[in-house]
Design a protein around this motif. Structure first.
Motif, PDB file in Angstrom:
ATOM      1  N   MET A 106      -4.501  -8.701   4.130  1.00  0.00           N
ATOM      2  CA  MET A 106      -3.696  -8.710   2.964  1.00  0.00           C
ATOM      3  C   MET A 106      -4.086 -10.014   1.926  1.00  0.00           C
ATOM      4  O   MET A 106      -3.797  -9.854   0.898  1.00  0.00           O
ATOM      5  CB  MET A 106      -2.132  -8.772   3.388  1.00  0.00           C
ATOM      6  N   MET A 107      -4.365 -10.766   2.567  1.00  0.00           N
ATOM      7  CA  MET A 107      -5.041 -11.812   1.730  1.00  0.00           C
ATOM      8  C   MET A 107      -6.170 -11.236   0.853  1.00  0.00           C
ATOM      9  O   MET A 107      -6.346 -11.728  -0.179  1.00  0.00           O
ATOM     10  CB  MET A 107      -5.812 -13.188   2.855  1.00  0.00           C
ATOM     11  N   HIS A 109      -6.414  -8.545  -0.151  1.00  0.00           N
ATOM     12  CA  HIS A 109      -5.700  -7.569  -1.148  1.00  0.00           C
ATOM     13  C   HIS A 109      -5.388  -8.458  -2.377  1.00  0.00           C
ATOM     14  O   HIS A 109      -5.533  -8.020  -3.670  1.00  0.00           O
ATOM     15  CB  HIS A 109      -4.644  -6.776  -0.622  1.00  0.00           C
ATOM     16  N   THR A 110      -4.731  -9.489  -2.026  1.00  0.00           N
ATOM     17  CA  THR A 110      -4.186 -10.475  -2.810  1.00  0.00           C
ATOM     18  C   THR A 110      -5.205 -10.911  -4.193  1.00  0.00           C
ATOM     19  O   THR A 110      -5.018 -10.830  -5.126  1.00  0.00           O
ATOM     20  CB  THR A 110      -3.409 -11.689  -2.409  1.00  0.00           C
ATOM     21  N   LYS A 111      -6.133 -11.207  -3.420  1.00  0.00           N
ATOM     22  CA  LYS A 111      -7.569 -11.527  -4.373  1.00  0.00           C
ATOM     23  C   LYS A 111      -7.969 -10.631  -5.238  1.00  0.00           C
ATOM     24  O   LYS A 111      -8.403 -10.464  -6.276  1.00  0.00           O
ATOM     25  CB  LYS A 111      -8.586 -11.960  -3.257  1.00  0.00           C
ATOM     26  N   VAL A 113      -6.160  -8.045  -6.155  1.00  0.00           N
ATOM     27  CA  VAL A 113      -5.326  -7.774  -7.536  1.00  0.00           C
ATOM     28  C   VAL A 113      -5.235  -8.735  -8.556  1.00  0.00           C
ATOM     29  O   VAL A 113      -5.152  -8.480  -9.778  1.00  0.00           O
ATOM     30  CB  VAL A 113      -3.638  -8.071  -6.821  1.00  0.00           C
ATOM     31  N   LYS A 114      -5.660 -10.234  -8.240  1.00  0.00           N
ATOM     32  CA  LYS A 114      -6.003 -11.208  -8.949  1.00  0.00           C
ATOM     33  C   LYS A 114      -7.155 -10.801  -9.973  1.00  0.00           C
ATOM     34  O   LYS A 114      -7.335 -11.211 -11.228  1.00  0.00           O
ATOM     35  CB  LYS A 114      -6.176 -12.409  -8.488  1.00  0.00           C
ATOM     36  N   THR A 140       3.962  -4.536  -0.885  1.00  0.00           N
ATOM     37  CA  THR A 140       3.782  -5.338  -2.146  1.00  0.00           C
ATOM     38  C   THR A 140       3.395  -4.072  -3.126  1.00  0.00           C
ATOM     39  O   THR A 140       3.502  -2.974  -3.009  1.00  0.00           O
ATOM     40  CB  THR A 140       2.883  -6.278  -2.197  1.00  0.00           C
ATOM     41  N   HIS A 142       0.746  -3.431  -4.636  1.00  0.00           N
ATOM     42  CA  HIS A 142      -0.697  -3.001  -4.670  1.00  0.00           C
ATOM     43  C   HIS A 142      -1.118  -2.723  -3.180  1.00  0.00           C
ATOM     44  O   HIS A 142      -2.149  -2.120  -3.071  1.00  0.00           O
ATOM     45  CB  HIS A 142      -1.407  -4.053  -5.253  1.00  0.00           C
ATOM     46  N   ILE A 347       0.154 -16.573   2.139  1.00  0.00           N
ATOM     47  CA  ILE A 347      -1.065 -16.041   1.673  1.00  0.00           C
ATOM     48  C   ILE A 347      -1.087 -16.702   0.437  1.00  0.00           C
ATOM     49  O   ILE A 347      -2.349 -17.499   0.178  1.00  0.00           O
ATOM     50  CB  ILE A 347      -1.195 -14.738   1.349  1.00  0.00           C
ATOM     51  N   ASP A 348      -0.455 -16.784  -0.539  1.00  0.00           N
ATOM     52  CA  ASP A 348      -0.424 -17.628  -1.740  1.00  0.00           C
ATOM     53  C   ASP A 348      -0.886 -18.879  -1.675  1.00  0.00           C
ATOM     54  O   ASP A 348      -1.569 -19.440  -2.305  1.00  0.00           O
ATOM     55  CB  ASP A 348       0.776 -17.421  -2.550  1.00  0.00           C
TER      56      ASP A 348
END
Length: 367
Positions: A106-107, A109-111, A113-114, A140, A142, A347-348
């Motif tokens: 999920m970390m 995936h967050t990258k 998304v950015k 989330t 995404h 994560i953030d």
């Protein structure tokens, strides 16, 4: 350091949950810059979906528990791509992603998304999310969490005269719980600042944002007792087995395997740090409908339970645990009786601070 941290952790801690027969049944062939394998049985009508996962014994377990049953039910064949984040992101940016569905941390995936590399999800097309009872914070816009691994404490049960460490404060208490310690270095996992803060009395729900200065002060108190920093899943078990240390941080899936080998060890899940794995759809995926279908199938409670039987993976689905035997459930840190003992990684916070913390950790470790 790889972005796909959880993927690599899952790959490294494949501890025999998958038999050699399953691994042998996985057909491998070169494909682009990664590795691809097709699901057994083939698809009807030429329908195909390409999914990215990390391979290894985890990939073999996915083949057995998810991909093959999915093909049998839907007629859609599954091709698998083993590809790191950097080349996959480059493909997506060029508008030519080789995969449709991405199984990743999920970390990561967050990258993605950015960098505008993932499709915004239509949750109406992922109906299994509700029935599987996936935690809301793992759903989330995404990506959706499918499983997690937990970093926790392991200790020798014969080391402390019958006493059992109950907290990270006990991990730091080398007077009452004598012997060497082992903790991970950044090649193994995120630096373990949270454990230091918990040992110093910070409540789990007040951890973030992490007080970095305080964490390193607490780590320094233990520094002389840390005999080795581990960088791979098997090493804590080796150190405990050889009695080089009496306590170590560890990925929870390792403990049951050590116990089966007769090593006198146990785990303590109080203060466990959870990191989730999940699914997302690549921006511009060629097989969008099939990607949604495979995501929906993979997130079903019964699918997650099947995967937990094939690999030491903790389902995100609360409903999945009701489909396991008491013995199977007791080995999993995600079981209802254990879940509230741990916390989810922020994560953030780590995305913003990992680089600086890692640099400082390396300086601190060198003394």
């Amino acid at each position: 350091m790889k972005d796909a941290r959880i993927d690599r952790r899952l790959f490294l801690r494949g501890i025999g949950g998958v038999t050699a027969g399953v691994a042998a049944a996985t057909t491998l062939s070169a494909c682009g810059t990664g590795t691809s394998r097709a699901s057994a049985g083939g698809g009807k009508g030429g329908k195909t979906v390409v999914v990215r996962d990390s391979g290894g014994s985890y990939g073999a377990a996915l083949q057995k528990a998810i991909y093959t049953p999915f093909t049998q039910e839907t007629g859609i064949s599954v091709k698998v791509l083993n590809l790191d984040d950097a080349p996959l992101l480059a493909q997506i940016k060029q508008g030519r992603p080789q995969c449709d569905l991405i199984n990743n941390s999920m970390m990561s995936h967050t990258k993605y998304v950015k960098q505008d590399a993932l499709e915004a999800l239509d949750l109406d097309r992922v109906k299994s999310v509700k029935s599987a009872k996936i935690p809301e914070n793992q759903i989330t816009d995404h990506a959706i969490g499918s499983s997690f691994y937990g970093a926790c404490m392991a200790y020798r049960t014969d080391a402390f005269g019958g006493k059992k460490p109950e907290s990270w404060a006990d991990f730091w208490d080398t007077g009452a719980f004598q012997g060497g310690r082992s903790m991970c270095n950044p090649d193994g996992d995120l630096p373990e600042l949270e454990f230091a803060l918990l040992a110093d009395g910070v409540p789990m729900d007040k951890l973030y944002p992490l007080d970095v200065e305080r964490a390193f002060e607490v780590l320094t108190r233990l520094r002389s007792d840390i005999k080795k920093f581990w960088d791979s899943g098997p090493l804590p078990g080796v150190l405990l087995s050889r009695q080089e240390v009496t306590m170590s941080t560890v990925w929870d899936g390792r403990i049951a395997d050590l116990q089966k080998q007769g090593v006198p060890v146990a785990r303590q899940l109080n203060g466990m740090r959870r990191q989730f794995q999940g699914y997302a759809i690549a921006k511009g995926a060629a097989n969008m409908d099939a990607a949604y279908k495979l995501m929906d199938f993979s997130l079903r409670a019964e699918s997650q339970a099947a995967l937990a039987k094939a690999f030491p993976s903790n389902p995100a689905s609360a409903a999945a645990y009701t489909m396991l035997t008491n013995e199977e459930r007791s080995q999993l840190a995600g079981a209802p009786e254990y879940y509230d003992k741990g916390f989810d990684t922020d994560i953030d916070w780590w995305l913003k601070n990992e680089s600086a913390v890692t640099k400082r950790w390396l300086e601190w470790a060198r003394g």
